[in-house]
Design a protein around this motif. Structure first.
Motif, PDB file in Angstrom:
ATOM      1  N   LEU A  18       0.856  -1.182   0.000  1.00 10.11           N
ATOM      2  CA  LEU A  18       0.000   0.000   0.000  1.00 10.11           C
ATOM      3  C   LEU A  18       0.886   1.224   0.000  1.00 10.11           C
ATOM      4  CD1 LEU A  18      -2.815  -0.719   2.650  1.00 10.11           C
ATOM      5  CD2 LEU A  18      -3.133  -0.421   0.180  1.00 10.11           C
ATOM      6  N   ARG A  19       0.346   2.308  -0.526  1.00  5.92           N
ATOM      7  CA  ARG A  19       1.077   3.582  -0.527  1.00  5.92           C
ATOM      8  C   ARG A  19       0.191   4.637   0.114  1.00  5.92           C
ATOM      9  NH1 ARG A  19       5.415   5.664  -3.422  1.00  5.92           N
ATOM     10  NH2 ARG A  19       5.380   7.901  -3.869  1.00  5.92           N
ATOM     11  N   LEU A  20       0.714   5.255   1.167  1.00  4.60           N
ATOM     12  CA  LEU A  20       0.028   6.346   1.835  1.00  4.60           C
ATOM     13  C   LEU A  20       0.625   7.666   1.375  1.00  4.60           C
ATOM     14  CD1 LEU A  20      -0.083   4.995   5.514  1.00  4.60           C
ATOM     15  CD2 LEU A  20      -1.686   4.568   3.649  1.00  4.60           C
ATOM     16  N   SER A  21      -0.216   8.687   1.325  1.00  4.49           N
ATOM     17  CA  SER A  21       0.251  10.014   0.945  1.00  4.49           C
ATOM     18  C   SER A  21      -0.289  11.036   1.927  1.00  4.49           C
ATOM     19  CB  SER A  21      -0.211  10.351  -0.470  1.00  4.49           C
ATOM     20  OG  SER A  21       0.258  11.619  -0.874  1.00  4.49           O
ATOM     21  N   CYS A  22       0.493  12.063   2.177  1.00  2.00           N
ATOM     22  CA  CYS A  22       0.095  13.137   3.084  1.00  2.00           C
ATOM     23  C   CYS A  22       0.572  14.457   2.513  1.00  2.00           C
ATOM     24  CB  CYS A  22       0.706  12.899   4.459  1.00  2.00           C
ATOM     25  SG  CYS A  22       0.437  14.246   5.642  1.00  2.00           S
ATOM     26  N   THR A  23      -0.352  15.403   2.433  1.00  2.00           N
ATOM     27  CA  THR A  23      -0.016  16.737   1.953  1.00  2.00           C
ATOM     28  C   THR A  23      -0.287  17.752   3.041  1.00  2.00           C
ATOM     29  OG1 THR A  23      -0.484  16.202  -0.352  1.00  2.00           O
ATOM     30  CG2 THR A  23      -0.522  18.521   0.252  1.00  2.00           C
ATOM     31  N   LEU A  79       4.401   7.199   2.000  1.00  2.00           N
ATOM     32  CA  LEU A  79       4.937   6.035   2.708  1.00  2.00           C
ATOM     33  C   LEU A  79       4.596   4.808   1.866  1.00  2.00           C
ATOM     34  CD1 LEU A  79       6.362   5.071   5.323  1.00  2.00           C
ATOM     35  CD2 LEU A  79       4.072   4.545   6.204  1.00  2.00           C
ATOM     36  N   GLN A  80       5.610   4.261   1.218  1.00  2.00           N
ATOM     37  CA  GLN A  80       5.422   3.038   0.444  1.00  2.00           C
ATOM     38  C   GLN A  80       5.617   1.859   1.379  1.00  2.00           C
ATOM     39  OE1 GLN A  80       4.534   2.584  -2.832  1.00  2.00           O
ATOM     40  NE2 GLN A  80       4.472   0.393  -2.343  1.00  2.00           N
ATOM     41  N   MET A  81       4.572   1.044   1.506  1.00  2.00           N
ATOM     42  CA  MET A  81       4.608  -0.073   2.444  1.00  2.00           C
ATOM     43  C   MET A  81       4.560  -1.377   1.655  1.00  2.00           C
ATOM     44  SD  MET A  81       2.047   1.388   5.406  1.00  2.00           S
ATOM     45  CE  MET A  81       0.602   1.330   4.368  1.00  2.00           C
ATOM     46  N   ASN A  82       5.622  -2.142   1.750  1.00  2.00           N
ATOM     47  CA  ASN A  82       5.730  -3.413   1.039  1.00  2.00           C
ATOM     48  C   ASN A  82       5.811  -4.569   2.025  1.00  2.00           C
ATOM     49  OD1 ASN A  82       5.961  -1.984  -1.482  1.00  2.00           O
ATOM     50  ND2 ASN A  82       8.126  -1.641  -1.031  1.00  2.00           N
ATOM     51  N   SER A  83       5.567  -5.760   1.517  1.00  2.00           N
ATOM     52  CA  SER A  83       5.641  -6.968   2.357  1.00  2.00           C
ATOM     53  C   SER A  83       4.861  -6.790   3.651  1.00  2.00           C
ATOM     54  CB  SER A  83       7.109  -7.314   2.663  1.00  2.00           C
ATOM     55  OG  SER A  83       7.832  -7.517   1.473  1.00  2.00           O
ATOM     56  N   LEU A  84       3.649  -6.309   3.521  1.00  2.00           N
ATOM     57  CA  LEU A  84       2.837  -6.002   4.702  1.00  2.00           C
ATOM     58  C   LEU A  84       2.499  -7.251   5.489  1.00  2.00           C
ATOM     59  CD1 LEU A  84       0.662  -3.238   3.102  1.00  2.00           C
ATOM     60  CD2 LEU A  84       1.950  -2.971   5.219  1.00  2.00           C
ATOM     61  N   LYS A  85       2.435  -7.066   6.801  1.00  2.00           N
ATOM     62  CA  LYS A  85       2.150  -8.140   7.743  1.00  2.00           C
ATOM     63  C   LYS A  85       0.885  -7.787   8.526  1.00  2.00           C
ATOM     64  CE  LYS A  85       7.132  -8.801   8.450  1.00  2.00           C
ATOM     65  NZ  LYS A  85       8.216  -8.827   9.470  1.00  2.00           N
ATOM     66  N   PRO A  86       0.192  -8.789   9.047  1.00  2.00           N
ATOM     67  CA  PRO A  86      -0.992  -8.493   9.867  1.00  2.00           C
ATOM     68  C   PRO A  86      -0.682  -7.538  11.022  1.00  2.00           C
ATOM     69  CG  PRO A  86      -0.967 -10.804   9.296  1.00  2.00           C
ATOM     70  CD  PRO A  86       0.330 -10.245   8.807  1.00  2.00           C
ATOM     71  N   GLU A  87       0.514  -7.619  11.566  1.00  2.00           N
ATOM     72  CA  GLU A  87       0.883  -6.735  12.678  1.00  2.00           C
ATOM     73  C   GLU A  87       1.086  -5.282  12.257  1.00  2.00           C
ATOM     74  OE1 GLU A  87       2.333  -9.641  11.844  1.00  2.00           O
ATOM     75  OE2 GLU A  87       4.508  -9.577  12.177  1.00  2.00           O
ATOM     76  N   ASP A  88       1.051  -5.022  10.962  1.00  2.00           N
ATOM     77  CA  ASP A  88       1.097  -3.634  10.484  1.00  2.00           C
ATOM     78  C   ASP A  88      -0.284  -2.984  10.521  1.00  2.00           C
ATOM     79  OD1 ASP A  88       3.392  -4.744   7.975  1.00  2.00           O
ATOM     80  OD2 ASP A  88       3.876  -3.611   9.792  1.00  2.00           O
ATOM     81  N   THR A  89      -1.305  -3.747  10.853  1.00  2.00           N
ATOM     82  CA  THR A  89      -2.660  -3.209  10.930  1.00  2.00           C
ATOM     83  C   THR A  89      -2.750  -2.133  12.010  1.00  2.00           C
ATOM     84  OG1 THR A  89      -3.691  -5.235  10.126  1.00  2.00           O
ATOM     85  CG2 THR A  89      -5.058  -3.774  11.454  1.00  2.00           C
ATOM     86  N   ALA A  90      -3.209  -0.968  11.618  1.00  2.00           N
ATOM     87  CA  ALA A  90      -3.294   0.167  12.540  1.00  2.00           C
ATOM     88  C   ALA A  90      -3.916   1.351  11.806  1.00  2.00           C
ATOM     89  CB  ALA A  90      -1.906   0.559  13.059  1.00  2.00           C
ATOM     90  N   VAL A  91      -4.210   2.390  12.572  1.00  2.00           N
ATOM     91  CA  VAL A  91      -4.514   3.685  11.975  1.00  2.00           C
ATOM     92  C   VAL A  91      -3.188   4.421  11.829  1.00  2.00           C
ATOM     93  CG1 VAL A  91      -5.734   5.862  12.204  1.00  2.00           C
ATOM     94  CG2 VAL A  91      -6.803   3.749  13.002  1.00  2.00           C
ATOM     95  N   TYR A  92      -2.928   4.888  10.632  1.00  2.00           N
ATOM     96  CA  TYR A  92      -1.682   5.590  10.333  1.00  2.00           C
ATOM     97  C   TYR A  92      -1.940   7.092  10.308  1.00  2.00           C
ATOM     98  CZ  TYR A  92       0.743   1.246   9.329  1.00  2.00           C
ATOM     99  OH  TYR A  92       1.349   0.006   9.445  1.00  2.00           O
TER     100      TYR A  92
END
Length: 114
Positions: A18-23, A79-92
């Protein structure tokens, strides 16, 4: 007043990306910015930061998997997020710092299914 708008969260299977973006708006100064995350019942933790000079810092748990970057000299960071894991689940949450004051975005949910 600095305002932050985030985008890019969602649901993904383990191993996906997933890729997150913030402006950040409201200033022309290049800000130090970062991403934090908060899982249910846990504290908000640092994920990655990118200062105005281009230096980055990552949590050990995401090193080698996540990449924080800036769009040129703008106040848009991804924020480019690769190889995501279940433990990465959160509000960012996106964070920006201007003149010693912290600003936060509204948060975007990332859910990684196993």
């Amino acid at each position: 007043q600095v305002q932050l708008v985030e985008s890019g969260g969602g649901l993904v299977q383990a191993g996906g990306s997933l890729r997150l973006s913030c402006t950040a708006s409201g200033t022309r100064i290049v800000l130090s910015m970062g991403w934090y995350r908060q899982a249910p019942g846990k504290q908000r933790d640092l994920v990655a930061t990118l200062d105005s000079g281009g230096d980055t810092n990552y949590a050990d748990s995401v090193k080698g998997r996540f990449i924080i970057s800036r769009d040129g000299a703008s106040n848009t960071v991804a924020l480019q997020m690769n190889s995501l894991k279940p433990e990465d689940t959160a509000v960012y949450f996106c964070q920006a710092i201007r003149m010693g004051r912290e600003y936060w975005g509204q948060g975007t949910q990332v859910t990684v299914s196993s």
